[in-house]
Design a protein around this motif. Structure first.
Motif, PDB file in Angstrom:
ATOM      1  N   ASP A 277      26.313  43.577 -97.426  1.00 46.36           N
ATOM      2  CA  ASP A 277      25.863  43.833 -96.003  1.00 46.36           C
ATOM      3  C   ASP A 277      24.282  44.002 -95.962  1.00 46.36           C
ATOM      4  O   ASP A 277      23.791  43.703 -95.095  1.00 46.36           O
ATOM      5  CB  ASP A 277      26.412  44.812 -95.306  1.00 46.36           C
ATOM      6  N   ALA A 278      23.957  44.779 -97.210  1.00 48.90           N
ATOM      7  CA  ALA A 278      22.291  45.069 -96.850  1.00 48.90           C
ATOM      8  C   ALA A 278      21.492  43.917 -97.252  1.00 48.90           C
ATOM      9  O   ALA A 278      20.196  43.894 -97.074  1.00 48.90           O
ATOM     10  CB  ALA A 278      22.299  46.258 -98.421  1.00 48.90           C
ATOM     11  N   VAL A 279      22.030  43.029 -98.064  1.00 45.60           N
ATOM     12  CA  VAL A 279      20.997  41.740 -98.145  1.00 45.60           C
ATOM     13  C   VAL A 279      21.564  40.397 -97.688  1.00 45.60           C
ATOM     14  O   VAL A 279      20.627  39.248 -97.721  1.00 45.60           O
ATOM     15  CB  VAL A 279      21.015  41.610 -99.884  1.00 45.60           C
ATOM     16  N   SER A 280      22.778  40.425 -97.022  1.00 44.70           N
ATOM     17  CA  SER A 280      23.019  39.044 -96.666  1.00 44.70           C
ATOM     18  C   SER A 280      22.602  38.429 -95.556  1.00 44.70           C
ATOM     19  O   SER A 280      21.985  39.311 -94.628  1.00 44.70           O
ATOM     20  CB  SER A 280      24.545  39.104 -96.390  1.00 44.70           C
ATOM     21  N   HIS A 281      22.492  37.239 -95.132  1.00 46.01           N
ATOM     22  CA  HIS A 281      22.034  36.884 -93.973  1.00 46.01           C
ATOM     23  C   HIS A 281      22.654  37.268 -92.627  1.00 46.01           C
ATOM     24  O   HIS A 281      22.145  37.474 -91.780  1.00 46.01           O
ATOM     25  CB  HIS A 281      22.159  35.177 -94.054  1.00 46.01           C
ATOM     26  N   ARG A 282      24.139  37.376 -92.971  1.00 44.82           N
ATOM     27  CA  ARG A 282      24.783  37.999 -91.676  1.00 44.82           C
ATOM     28  C   ARG A 282      24.484  39.530 -91.502  1.00 44.82           C
ATOM     29  O   ARG A 282      24.399  39.661 -90.351  1.00 44.82           O
ATOM     30  CB  ARG A 282      26.145  37.555 -91.856  1.00 44.82           C
ATOM     31  N   GLY A 283      24.422  40.165 -92.635  1.00 45.82           N
ATOM     32  CA  GLY A 283      24.062  41.355 -92.672  1.00 45.82           C
ATOM     33  C   GLY A 283      22.832  41.680 -91.730  1.00 45.82           C
ATOM     34  O   GLY A 283      22.680  42.574 -90.569  1.00 45.82           O
ATOM     35  N   LYS A 284      21.912  40.977 -91.992  1.00 45.24           N
ATOM     36  CA  LYS A 284      20.543  41.077 -91.518  1.00 45.24           C
ATOM     37  C   LYS A 284      20.525  40.671 -89.757  1.00 45.24           C
ATOM     38  O   LYS A 284      19.827  41.394 -89.184  1.00 45.24           O
ATOM     39  CB  LYS A 284      19.460  40.070 -92.153  1.00 45.24           C
ATOM     40  N   ALA A 285      21.140  39.525 -89.661  1.00 48.35           N
ATOM     41  CA  ALA A 285      21.280  39.296 -88.386  1.00 48.35           C
ATOM     42  C   ALA A 285      22.127  40.323 -87.382  1.00 48.35           C
ATOM     43  O   ALA A 285      21.767  40.465 -86.432  1.00 48.35           O
ATOM     44  CB  ALA A 285      21.874  37.862 -88.167  1.00 48.35           C
ATOM     45  N   LEU A 286      23.230  40.660 -88.075  1.00 42.09           N
ATOM     46  CA  LEU A 286      23.981  41.861 -87.223  1.00 42.09           C
ATOM     47  C   LEU A 286      23.392  42.949 -87.069  1.00 42.09           C
ATOM     48  O   LEU A 286      23.474  43.541 -86.159  1.00 42.09           O
ATOM     49  CB  LEU A 286      25.239  41.929 -88.031  1.00 42.09           C
ATOM     50  N   ARG A 287      22.364  43.351 -88.052  1.00 41.28           N
ATOM     51  CA  ARG A 287      21.927  44.762 -87.764  1.00 41.28           C
ATOM     52  C   ARG A 287      20.760  44.420 -86.575  1.00 41.28           C
ATOM     53  O   ARG A 287      20.428  45.580 -85.903  1.00 41.28           O
ATOM     54  CB  ARG A 287      21.095  45.191 -89.036  1.00 41.28           C
ATOM     55  N   GLU A 288      20.349  43.285 -86.549  1.00 44.81           N
ATOM     56  CA  GLU A 288      19.241  42.872 -85.364  1.00 44.81           C
ATOM     57  C   GLU A 288      20.041  43.024 -83.977  1.00 44.81           C
ATOM     58  O   GLU A 288      19.829  43.367 -83.101  1.00 44.81           O
ATOM     59  CB  GLU A 288      18.582  41.676 -85.592  1.00 44.81           C
ATOM     60  N   LEU A 289      21.202  42.313 -84.297  1.00 39.07           N
ATOM     61  CA  LEU A 289      22.203  42.409 -82.900  1.00 39.07           C
ATOM     62  C   LEU A 289      22.484  43.698 -82.550  1.00 39.07           C
ATOM     63  O   LEU A 289      22.851  44.278 -81.229  1.00 39.07           O
ATOM     64  CB  LEU A 289      23.599  41.463 -83.311  1.00 39.07           C
ATOM     65  N   ALA A 290      22.948  44.862 -83.320  1.00 33.74           N
ATOM     66  CA  ALA A 290      23.167  46.052 -83.365  1.00 33.74           C
ATOM     67  C   ALA A 290      22.007  46.727 -82.407  1.00 33.74           C
ATOM     68  O   ALA A 290      22.362  47.492 -81.477  1.00 33.74           O
ATOM     69  CB  ALA A 290      23.262  46.861 -84.535  1.00 33.74           C
ATOM     70  N   LYS A 291      20.905  46.427 -82.851  1.00 39.06           N
ATOM     71  CA  LYS A 291      19.683  46.771 -82.077  1.00 39.06           C
ATOM     72  C   LYS A 291      19.602  46.572 -80.846  1.00 39.06           C
ATOM     73  O   LYS A 291      19.385  47.454 -79.894  1.00 39.06           O
ATOM     74  CB  LYS A 291      18.204  46.741 -82.793  1.00 39.06           C
ATOM     75  N   LEU A 292      19.993  45.196 -80.666  1.00 39.49           N
ATOM     76  CA  LEU A 292      20.116  44.539 -79.272  1.00 39.49           C
ATOM     77  C   LEU A 292      21.196  45.101 -78.441  1.00 39.49           C
ATOM     78  O   LEU A 292      20.904  45.449 -77.206  1.00 39.49           O
ATOM     79  CB  LEU A 292      20.024  43.031 -79.429  1.00 39.49           C
ATOM     80  N   ILE A 293      22.272  45.470 -78.797  1.00 39.62           N
ATOM     81  CA  ILE A 293      23.373  45.779 -78.340  1.00 39.62           C
ATOM     82  C   ILE A 293      23.257  47.182 -77.791  1.00 39.62           C
ATOM     83  O   ILE A 293      23.451  47.665 -76.502  1.00 39.62           O
ATOM     84  CB  ILE A 293      24.635  45.892 -79.027  1.00 39.62           C
ATOM     85  N   ALA A 294      22.306  48.129 -78.565  1.00 43.61           N
ATOM     86  CA  ALA A 294      21.998  49.531 -78.226  1.00 43.61           C
ATOM     87  C   ALA A 294      21.100  49.418 -77.022  1.00 43.61           C
ATOM     88  O   ALA A 294      21.133  50.493 -76.239  1.00 43.61           O
ATOM     89  CB  ALA A 294      21.538  50.295 -79.454  1.00 43.61           C
ATOM     90  N   LYS A 295      20.285  48.434 -76.895  1.00 46.27           N
ATOM     91  CA  LYS A 295      19.244  48.429 -75.661  1.00 46.27           C
ATOM     92  C   LYS A 295      19.872  47.772 -74.393  1.00 46.27           C
ATOM     93  O   LYS A 295      19.812  48.406 -73.428  1.00 46.27           O
ATOM     94  CB  LYS A 295      18.163  47.426 -76.031  1.00 46.27           C
ATOM     95  N   VAL A 296      20.824  46.746 -74.537  1.00 47.20           N
ATOM     96  CA  VAL A 296      21.225  46.253 -73.333  1.00 47.20           C
ATOM     97  C   VAL A 296      22.590  46.448 -72.996  1.00 47.20           C
ATOM     98  O   VAL A 296      22.977  46.377 -71.813  1.00 47.20           O
ATOM     99  CB  VAL A 296      21.352  44.598 -73.684  1.00 47.20           C
ATOM    100  N   LEU A 297      23.311  47.308 -73.649  1.00 44.40           N
ATOM    101  CA  LEU A 297      24.645  47.849 -73.203  1.00 44.40           C
ATOM    102  C   LEU A 297      24.672  49.354 -72.938  1.00 44.40           C
ATOM    103  O   LEU A 297      23.999  50.022 -74.122  1.00 44.40           O
ATOM    104  CB  LEU A 297      25.706  47.589 -74.129  1.00 44.40           C
ATOM    105  N   PRO A 298      24.889  50.001 -71.808  1.00 43.61           N
ATOM    106  CA  PRO A 298      24.725  51.319 -71.610  1.00 43.61           C
ATOM    107  C   PRO A 298      26.055  52.040 -72.606  1.00 43.61           C
ATOM    108  O   PRO A 298      26.822  51.450 -72.700  1.00 43.61           O
ATOM    109  CB  PRO A 298      25.296  51.331 -70.240  1.00 43.61           C
TER     110      PRO A 298
END
Length: 205
Positions: free
Chosen positions: A181-202
């Protein structure tokens, strides 16, 4: 708790995304559903020529069918000496979708004569998020590395057993889930997604 659809039947992806989201979102929790958790609908073919196009095809359809915020990803292996292929065709490179062993073996056969210095490749992932109101987001992740001549390790899936990331001494299939998770392509993309979800979903009540 907010419900979010991950438009896949791949249980490994569901577990992986839930694990990453739980670690990244903290108290901002979501309940992740897969396609097996909602009323069945015909899945559209992945006709896009980029990872982003395919991710959006799946995410848009998931939202249209369920009304839930929908996440979908498309990912694959891009081999430099092959002009970025298998790319969007990674999961069906051998002609049979999802046959990891056949896909991996065909790729090894195709690059068998490549010297080690030319066996560079990257795992690439694009994740789409489609929200009520028509808003769409794309985030990307990339893991550069090189391809080995024989598989190593029993973990992961896909091309993980022959892929060693830059700076690693083990293949992705030899890493623990947390290490991957710490190094993979999907892990990197999903961490960015998590930041996005925290902003756009109440935050859920």
């Amino acid at each position: 708790m907010n419900k979010v659809l991950l438009a896949t039947r791949n249980q490994k992806k569901l577990v992986e995304l839930q694990r990453i989201l739980d670690g990244a979102l903290g108290a901002h929790r979501i309940a992740l559903l897969g396609l097996d958790d909602v009323e069945e609908y015909p899945e559209l073919p992945e006709t896009g020529l980029t990872f982003g196009e395919n991710a959006l095809i799946k995410a848009r359809e998931g939202f249209r069918r369920t009304g839930l915020p929908t996440v979908a990803d498309d990912s694959g292996l891009a081999v430099d000496a092959m002009g970025g292929m298998p790319g969007v065709f990674s999961a069906r490179w051998s002609g049979r979708h999802g046959d990891d062993h056949a896909n991996l073996q065909l790729l090894l056969d195709q690059i068998a004569d490549l010297p080690d210095e030319h066996r560079t490749a990257s795992f690439v992932c694009t994740v789409a998020l489609v929200l009520p109101g028509g808003k769409e987001h794309l985030v990307d992740g990339r893991q550069p590395g090189r391809l080995l001549r024989a598989p190593r390790g029993d973990g992961g899936f896909g091309y993980d057993p022959i892929f060693m990331g830059d700076g690693q001494t083990r293949t992705n299939a030899e890493l623990t889930p947390e290490e991957k998770d710490a190094v993979s392509h999907r892990g990197k993309a999903l961490r960015e997604l998590a930041k996005l979800i925290a902003k756009v979903l109440p935050p859920a009540d």
